[in-house]
Design a protein around this motif. Structure first.
Motif, PDB file in Angstrom:
ATOM      1  N   LEU A 114       2.260   8.769   9.701  1.00 19.92           N
ATOM      2  CA  LEU A 114       0.592   9.462   8.683  1.00 19.92           C
ATOM      3  C   LEU A 114       1.159  10.703   7.549  1.00 19.92           C
ATOM      4  N   LYS A 115       2.013  11.708   8.785  1.00 19.99           N
ATOM      5  CA  LYS A 115       1.638  13.320   8.714  1.00 19.99           C
ATOM      6  C   LYS A 115       2.836  13.210   7.199  1.00 19.99           C
ATOM      7  N   SER A 116       3.481  12.913   7.541  1.00 19.62           N
ATOM      8  CA  SER A 116       4.818  12.882   6.560  1.00 19.62           C
ATOM      9  C   SER A 116       4.217  12.180   4.653  1.00 19.62           C
ATOM     10  N   HIS A 117       3.150  11.575   4.684  1.00 20.30           N
ATOM     11  CA  HIS A 117       1.987  10.730   3.720  1.00 20.30           C
ATOM     12  C   HIS A 117       1.310  11.681   3.403  1.00 20.30           C
ATOM     13  N   ALA A 152      -7.553  15.009  11.051  1.00 23.56           N
ATOM     14  CA  ALA A 152      -8.786  14.014  11.239  1.00 23.56           C
ATOM     15  C   ALA A 152      -9.231  12.430  10.828  1.00 23.56           C
ATOM     16  N   ARG A 153      -7.972  12.600   9.438  1.00 21.62           N
ATOM     17  CA  ARG A 153      -7.689  10.655   9.374  1.00 21.62           C
ATOM     18  C   ARG A 153      -6.853  10.225  10.248  1.00 21.62           C
ATOM     19  N   ILE A 154      -5.878  10.775   9.983  1.00 18.70           N
ATOM     20  CA  ILE A 154      -4.854  10.191  10.997  1.00 18.70           C
ATOM     21  C   ILE A 154      -5.203  10.269  12.674  1.00 18.70           C
ATOM     22  N   ARG A 155      -6.349  10.615  13.552  1.00 23.15           N
ATOM     23  CA  ARG A 155      -6.671  11.172  14.823  1.00 23.15           C
ATOM     24  C   ARG A 155      -7.527  10.193  14.531  1.00 23.15           C
ATOM     25  N   ALA A 156      -8.520   9.693  13.682  1.00 22.57           N
ATOM     26  CA  ALA A 156      -9.547   8.298  13.735  1.00 22.57           C
ATOM     27  C   ALA A 156      -8.603   7.163  13.342  1.00 22.57           C
ATOM     28  N   GLU A 157      -7.469   6.730  12.534  1.00 22.06           N
ATOM     29  CA  GLU A 157      -7.082   5.789  12.584  1.00 22.06           C
ATOM     30  C   GLU A 157      -6.323   5.439  13.913  1.00 22.06           C
ATOM     31  N   LEU A 158      -5.848   6.195  14.416  1.00 23.98           N
ATOM     32  CA  LEU A 158      -5.426   6.564  15.910  1.00 23.98           C
ATOM     33  C   LEU A 158      -6.059   5.880  16.919  1.00 23.98           C
ATOM     34  N   ASP A 159      -6.952   6.054  16.996  1.00 20.24           N
ATOM     35  CA  ASP A 159      -8.991   5.646  17.826  1.00 20.24           C
ATOM     36  C   ASP A 159      -9.250   4.113  17.564  1.00 20.24           C
ATOM     37  N   ALA A 160      -8.595   4.224  16.237  1.00 26.55           N
ATOM     38  CA  ALA A 160      -9.018   2.756  16.255  1.00 26.55           C
ATOM     39  C   ALA A 160      -8.533   1.644  16.569  1.00 26.55           C
ATOM     40  N   LEU A 161      -6.872   2.081  16.401  1.00 27.35           N
ATOM     41  CA  LEU A 161      -6.305   1.157  17.146  1.00 27.35           C
ATOM     42  C   LEU A 161      -6.572   0.278  17.920  1.00 27.35           C
ATOM     43  N   GLU A 162      -7.063   1.055  18.800  1.00 25.06           N
ATOM     44  CA  GLU A 162      -7.523   0.474  20.345  1.00 25.06           C
ATOM     45  C   GLU A 162      -6.391  -0.048  21.313  1.00 25.06           C
ATOM     46  N   VAL A 163      -4.991   0.559  21.041  1.00 24.54           N
ATOM     47  CA  VAL A 163      -4.184   0.410  21.785  1.00 24.54           C
ATOM     48  C   VAL A 163      -3.588   0.474  23.166  1.00 24.54           C
ATOM     49  N   ASP A 164      -3.356   0.179  24.260  1.00 21.53           N
ATOM     50  CA  ASP A 164      -3.060   0.155  25.755  1.00 21.53           C
ATOM     51  C   ASP A 164      -1.634   1.189  25.507  1.00 21.53           C
ATOM     52  N   GLU A 182       1.229  -1.264  -0.364  1.00 22.53           N
ATOM     53  CA  GLU A 182      -0.125  -0.196   0.170  1.00 22.53           C
ATOM     54  C   GLU A 182       1.190   1.688  -0.083  1.00 22.53           C
ATOM     55  N   GLN A 183       0.416   2.206  -0.615  1.00 23.73           N
ATOM     56  CA  GLN A 183       0.836   3.270  -0.973  1.00 23.73           C
ATOM     57  C   GLN A 183       0.421   5.088  -0.290  1.00 23.73           C
ATOM     58  N   SER A 184       0.638   6.122  -0.030  1.00 27.36           N
ATOM     59  CA  SER A 184      -0.181   6.802   0.196  1.00 27.36           C
ATOM     60  C   SER A 184      -0.256   7.435  -1.422  1.00 27.36           C
ATOM     61  N   ARG A 185      -1.038   8.303  -1.853  1.00 32.55           N
ATOM     62  CA  ARG A 185      -1.127   9.380  -2.938  1.00 32.55           C
ATOM     63  C   ARG A 185       0.180  10.169  -3.122  1.00 32.55           C
ATOM     64  N   ASP A 193      -6.163   4.082  -2.469  1.00 30.27           N
ATOM     65  CA  ASP A 193      -6.810   4.600  -1.335  1.00 30.27           C
ATOM     66  C   ASP A 193      -6.201   5.141  -0.159  1.00 30.27           C
ATOM     67  N   ASP A 194      -5.779   6.416   0.331  1.00 26.55           N
ATOM     68  CA  ASP A 194      -5.396   7.008   1.304  1.00 26.55           C
ATOM     69  C   ASP A 194      -5.953   6.506   2.695  1.00 26.55           C
ATOM     70  N   GLU A 195      -7.157   6.166   2.766  1.00 19.16           N
ATOM     71  CA  GLU A 195      -8.033   6.045   4.473  1.00 19.16           C
ATOM     72  C   GLU A 195      -7.278   4.412   4.700  1.00 19.16           C
ATOM     73  N   ARG A 196      -8.125   3.857   3.664  1.00 22.77           N
ATOM     74  CA  ARG A 196      -7.174   1.978   3.892  1.00 22.77           C
ATOM     75  C   ARG A 196      -5.211   1.799   4.145  1.00 22.77           C
ATOM     76  N   PHE A 197      -3.910   3.298   3.289  1.00 23.74           N
ATOM     77  CA  PHE A 197      -3.102   3.009   4.165  1.00 23.74           C
ATOM     78  C   PHE A 197      -2.893   3.472   4.634  1.00 23.74           C
ATOM     79  N   ALA A 198      -3.577   4.547   5.336  1.00 18.18           N
ATOM     80  CA  ALA A 198      -3.508   4.509   6.316  1.00 18.18           C
ATOM     81  C   ALA A 198      -4.131   3.906   8.042  1.00 18.18           C
ATOM     82  N   GLY A 199      -4.945   2.910   7.647  1.00 13.72           N
ATOM     83  CA  GLY A 199      -5.125   2.300   8.588  1.00 13.72           C
ATOM     84  C   GLY A 199      -4.349   1.147   8.475  1.00 13.72           C
TER      85      GLY A 199
END
Length: 164
Positions: A88-91, A96-108, A28-31, A62-68
């Motif tokens: 992710l910012k460098s890509h 908002a996308r970065i925040r969503a991906e980090l929240d989706a990780l559900e990592v302790d 996967e690669q970012s745009r 898809d940047d969304e898929r790439f971010a995930g």
């Protein structure tokens, strides 16, 4: 005696779309990443944009898929949220996308930082301030928040005190 060399046939140039598709076949690669690689390969800006638009329409890029994928991969490698966010910012991904991906990780993140310390350093640091600072720097470089690092490195000291 020796004849003149025949000129080599030039290979037809691969289209920007095909070149980008070949790059995406590897991973996967970012745009932004694809755009930079195609520009370095000498493709015109218009051709690059058309190719990237077509790849997005075909759902190959898809940047969304790439971010995930990138966020899960880096978290799995033991990196903290700050490091993942910066990558992710460098890509060229939005905050908002970065925040969503980090929240989706559900990592302790505390548990992950502690696991990284255990993996890297087998023994607790104890009361050695220089060693605790070295371990804190290790976690900070991996992208863990200062509060997390402080909590984990001080827990290391508390753990060692309980063992005595």
């Amino acid at each position: 005696m020796f004849g003149a060399r025949k000129p080599r046939k030039e290979k037809p140039r691969v289209s920007a779309y095909d070149k980008a598709l070949a790059l995406l076949a590897r991973r996967e690669q970012s745009r932004r990443e694809l755009s930079m690689k195609l520009a370095r390969a000498g493709y015109e800006r218009d051709e690059v944009e058309q190719a990237l638009d077509r790849l997005a329409d075909d759902r190959y890029q898809d940047d969304e898929r790439f971010a995930g994928v990138m966020a899960r991969s880096r978290a799995g490698q033991g990196y903290g949220p700050a490091r993942i966010r910066a990558e992710l910012k460098s890509h060229g991904l939005s905050d908002a996308r970065i925040r969503a991906e980090l929240d989706a990780l559900e990592v302790d993140w505390h548990a992950e930082a502690a696991a990284q310390l255990r993996r890297r350093y087998r023994e607790p640091a104890g009361d050695d301030l220089a060693e605790r600072a070295r371990r804190a720097q290790f976690l900070l470089r991996r992208g863990f928040a200062a509060a997390t690092v402080r909590a984990v490195t001080h827990a290391d000291v508390d753990e060692a005190a309980c063992d005595d």
